[in-house]
Design an enzyme around this catalytic site. Structure first.
Site, PDB file in Angstrom:
ATOM      1  N   SER A 701      28.514  32.435 -19.379  1.00  0.00           N
ATOM      2  CA  SER A 701      29.119  32.571 -20.794  1.00  0.00           C
ATOM      3  C   SER A 701      28.768  34.157 -21.107  1.00  0.00           C
ATOM      4  O   SER A 701      29.061  34.572 -22.277  1.00  0.00           O
ATOM      5  CB  SER A 701      28.588  31.888 -21.936  1.00  0.00           C
ATOM      6  OG  SER A 701      27.009  32.105 -21.851  1.00  0.00           O
ATOM      7  N   LYS A 744      24.568  29.724 -30.976  1.00  0.00           N
ATOM      8  CA  LYS A 744      25.014  31.081 -30.599  1.00  0.00           C
ATOM      9  C   LYS A 744      25.238  32.068 -31.890  1.00  0.00           C
ATOM     10  O   LYS A 744      25.113  32.924 -32.117  1.00  0.00           O
ATOM     11  CB  LYS A 744      26.076  31.666 -29.625  1.00  0.00           C
ATOM     12  CG  LYS A 744      25.663  31.015 -28.118  1.00  0.00           C
ATOM     13  CD  LYS A 744      26.899  31.154 -27.143  1.00  0.00           C
ATOM     14  CE  LYS A 744      26.349  30.678 -25.874  1.00  0.00           C
ATOM     15  NZ  LYS A 744      27.339  30.416 -24.733  1.00  0.00           N
TER      16      LYS A 744
END
Length: 801
Positions: A701, A744
């Protein structure tokens, strides 16, 4: 001491039980006996083997007299006068026979009762002066009536007992005196030693007869009960089990009555009663009854007895049929969940759905839930709240560090110290077959040569087969289908796929700053005030002080560290309150200045803007077992050498290393489109570093952040410090979706990030993000790397400062 006495000079004329006058010495040798009481008028054989006893017998000789005295403690080998009872029986030695191994047998007949008055010698035999006790005749008509009742009772016992001859009835009726009758019956009844000594002390024949009457009453009751038992047991119409229970019940009564109940038999009977009350399934009952028969056949001190008893105690203590009724009031359940936890709407909705289904379909199989989230978000306490709102018992088993399969399934009974596994142990403690069962830290299970505990959990957590869960210790199936299992984990990465497939995963990514403020004010502060002996009237913790702790001292997904800091403030406040004195009503105000002085310099300060003021730095987003976090990626280019080499540092995993290589390949392939100077692609080394090198990092990611850092370093342009990014890249320049979006975004909001760049294909994940987090962030959805770079890098050149 040693003195010589002439026994012929000290004699006394007494009446023996038959009424004849007998002259007996008052200085006699003592014969100590164990557990025997010799009564006047009764002939008793005695085995004699101790040194002083043999000396006493030799001194008396055949036809002579001795004093037979009973020992207080039968275990005493060399008794002194203090070890003997004070009452004795004067006996005449009728016959002496040599026995084996230097011992002798003596036949003695009791002549009279006597009291031991004085010790004269101790060697070679104990010699004492005795005082004969005169027999007292019957002195009232009530004594005469007692005599007749005793004769009738004794004859009744003879009639009821098969082992007594019929001739005894006439013999008892022909005994001439009441005293002789009482002594003869006392010698034939099984009485405790203390009762025998009491009868020997008593000179009054009437009193002795009354004692004998009570014992004969008991004997008649026992004999009649035994006769009824035999009659009822032989009855063909009685159910076998009912007859068996009746016989055992009567047997216990008899044993209790005579004081001879065997502890082992009582133990078996108690276990049998518990077994009947436990309502075991047929297979478990058959297994338990087999073991119970084995137990009843073993002697009291057999080595296997305690093993079987422990097994049966486990069988009767397990909640085979005990369960609680569910409280299916959805409104009440929602109220309790809201009281105990702030936020966590998805989890609360899932519990209310379970209750609704349970209400409509009571026989529906219970789901297997798995709460996944960082430490401190309330996974374990949420399980307790669910149990409280449903009205079920709560059971918990911590699986962290468990490596032995037997911890789940139990040990087989062939092993020393065997016991059931943690599943059945927890159910026993809960006392219910349908509790809320929390399997804590399921992601931290291990495996080694002792087996794989996670594989043993497959049967436990499968609704299709856990109605027949088999524990190695119990050795018969136990129904777990009514248990609501809830597993907790910090990460799914270490949970085996087969185990994960059996659970419904519910993520708890953490709390926003606003939620932490509410949780602190509603739950943490009152709890810490109470724990430190403070009240809200003495200590005021202001909201701005809590906000300072949350933003500058804790940057976590949960609230565990937040509670620790609040506890520190409470301790500091308690010191001030104690210094001011209990009588002082001054209030301690905890404001931001108090926080700074009490907690010191803050460990977390907004730093993303400062750390990205140089080219080659980009801010990424990551998610770990502790929640979401921001990630700084640094890049620099060094000229020289042959070809372009990539150097990676920061303890990166294989997937992240491959992402870095893909990022460099894409940048080199699109150098002209990116407007990179020709010098940027000259031979040299490109170094990519991710700080916090002691922390392992992996995953795809960080792809966008890696490309941004490379382009920033090669083009000498600074990336915007208020932008964080996440997304996987492909060599075609596409942005691929990633996981952990909610965590996140929480991390970005905590770190002061203003803009977040994420894959467009992750737009669906924004549905679970709270509105206040989405309002704090400017979320940009992109499909290609070009779109991301236009947002992260300005077009004008910028020099390093």
């Amino acid at each position: 001491m040693s003195h010589e006495y002439d026994s012929d000079q000290e004699k006394r004329l007494i009446r023996d039980p038959s009424g004849e006058q007998v002259e007996v010495p008052t200085i006699l040798s003592v014969l100590p006996v164990r557990d025997v009481v010799v009564y006047p008028g009764v002939t008793v054989p005695l085995s004699i083997g101790r040194r002083k006893s043999l000396a006493a017998l030799d001194e008396a000789g055949q036809g002579g007299f001795m004093a037979v005295v009973t020992q207080r403690d039968p275990a005493t080998e060399e008794p002194t006068l203090d070890d003997l009872f004070e009452v004795a029986t004067l006996v005449r030695v009728m016959r002496i026979v040599d026995a084996r191994r230097e011992g002798k047998q003596a036949l003695v007949v009791g002549v009279a009762r006597a009291r031991v008055r004085e010790l004269l010698t101790t060697e070679p035999a104990i010699r004492v002066r005795v005082e004969p006790i005169e027999e007292t005749a019957l002195d009232s008509t009530s004594d005469e009536a007692t005599w007749r009742r005793v004769v009738l009772l004794a004859q009744r016992v003879i009639d009821l007992r098969d082992d007594y001859p019929e001739e005894w009835k006439a013999f008892i009726a022909g005994i001439p005196t009441a005293g002789m009758l009482a002594d003869l019956l006392a010698s034939n009844l099984t009485l405790p030693l203390e009762d025998n000594i009491t009868l020997l002390r008593e000179p009054r024949a009437g009193e002795r007869l009354r004692v004998i009457e009570r014992h004969l009453d008991r004997e008649v009751t026992i004999a009649e009960t035994q006769q009824v038992l035999r009659t009822e047991a032989e009855s063909e119409g009685m159910d076998k089990k009912r007859r068996e229970r009746m016989l055992r019940s009567r047997m216990r009564e008899i044993q209790t009555e005579i004081g001879e109940g065997d502890a082992g038999l009582r133990e078996v009977d108690e276990l049998r009663e518990k077994l009947e009350a436990a309502e075991l399934p047929d297979e478990a009952r058959a297994q338990a009854e087999r073991e119970l028969k084995r137990l009843s056949a073993l002697p009291q001190h057999a080595p296997d007895r305690h093993l079987i008893r422990t097994y049966l105690e486990w069988m009767v203590d397990l909640p085979w049929s005990t369960q609680t009724e569910d409280d299916l009031d959805l409104g009440h359940a929602k109220q309790i969940l809201d009281e105990d936890h702030h936020g966590l709407g998805k989890v609360k909705d899932r519990i209310l759905e379970f209750l609704a289904v349970r209400k409509l379909a009571p026989d529906a199989k219970a789901p297997i839930l798995c709460f996944v989230g960082p430490p401190g978000v309330g996974k374990t306490s949420l399980g307790r709240s669910i149990a409280r709102c449903i009205g079920r018992k709560f059971a918990r088993a911590s699986l962290g560090g468990v490596r032995d399969e037997a911890e789940i399934r139990g040990h087989r009974r062939t092993y020393v110290g065997a016991m059931p596994g943690r599943i059945l142990q927890s159910l026993k403690r809960a006392g219910s077959r349908n509790p809320i069962f929390l399997l804590d830290e399921v992601d931290k299970l291990g495996s080694d040569f002792r087996g794989d505990p996670s594989s043993a959990l497959l049967e436990v957590l499968d609704p299709e087969q856990n109605h027949n869960f088999s524990d190695h210790y119990i050795e018969c199936p136990f129904d777990l289908s009514q248990v609501l299992f809830i597993a907790t984990a910090n990460t799914l990465a270490t949970v085996p796929p087969a185990l994960l497939d059996r659970m419904e995963v519910i993520e708890l990514p953490g709390y926003t700053e606003k939620e932490k403020l509410v949780i602190a004010a509603r739950h943490l502060v009152p709890r810490q005030l109470d724990a430190h002996g403070l009240t809200a009237t003495r200590v005021e913790l202001r909201e701005e002080a809590l906000a300072k702790i949350i933003t500058e001292y804790t940057r976590e997904a949960g609230v565990r560290n937040l509670e620790r800091y609040i506890a520190t403030l409470m301790r500091k406040s308690a010191c001030r309150v104690a210094e001011m004195g209990a009588e002082t009503k001054t209030e301690v105000v905890v404001d931001p200045d108090f926080v700074s002085s009490a907690l010191g310099s803050p460990p977390h300060l907004p730093e993303s803007a400062e750390r990205t003021t140089m080219p080659g730095i980009a801010v990424g987003l990551a998610v770990t077992a502790h929640g979401g976090d921001i990630l700084f990626i640094e890049a620099t280019a060094m000229r020289g050498g042959k070809g372009i080499r990539l150097r990676l540092t920061g303890q990166l995993g294989d997937v992240m290393r491959e992402s870095a290589e893909a990022a460099l390949s894409w940048v080199r392939g699109h150098a002209e489109d990116l407007g990179l100077p020709k010098e940027a692609m000259k031979p040299g080394e490109i170094h990519l570093h991710v700080p916090a090198g002691a922390v392992p990092k992996d995953g795809p990611s960080a792809g966008i952040a890696l490309v941004t850092a490379l382009v920033s370093a090669l083009s000498n342009r600074c990336a915007k410090g208020t932008i964080a990014m996440t997304g996987e890249i492909s060599l075609r320049g596409r942005i691929l979706p990633v996981g952990g979006i909610k965590g996140k975004l929480f991390a970005a909001s905590r770190a002061g990030i203003e803009t977040v760049i994420m894959p467009r294909r992750n737009e669906k994940d924004l549905f679970d993000v709270p509105d206040d987090v989405k309002q704090m962030l400017d979320i940009k959805l992109v499909d290609t790397i070009d779109e991301a770079l236009r947002l992260t890098l300005p077009h004008e050149d910028s020099s390093a400062s």
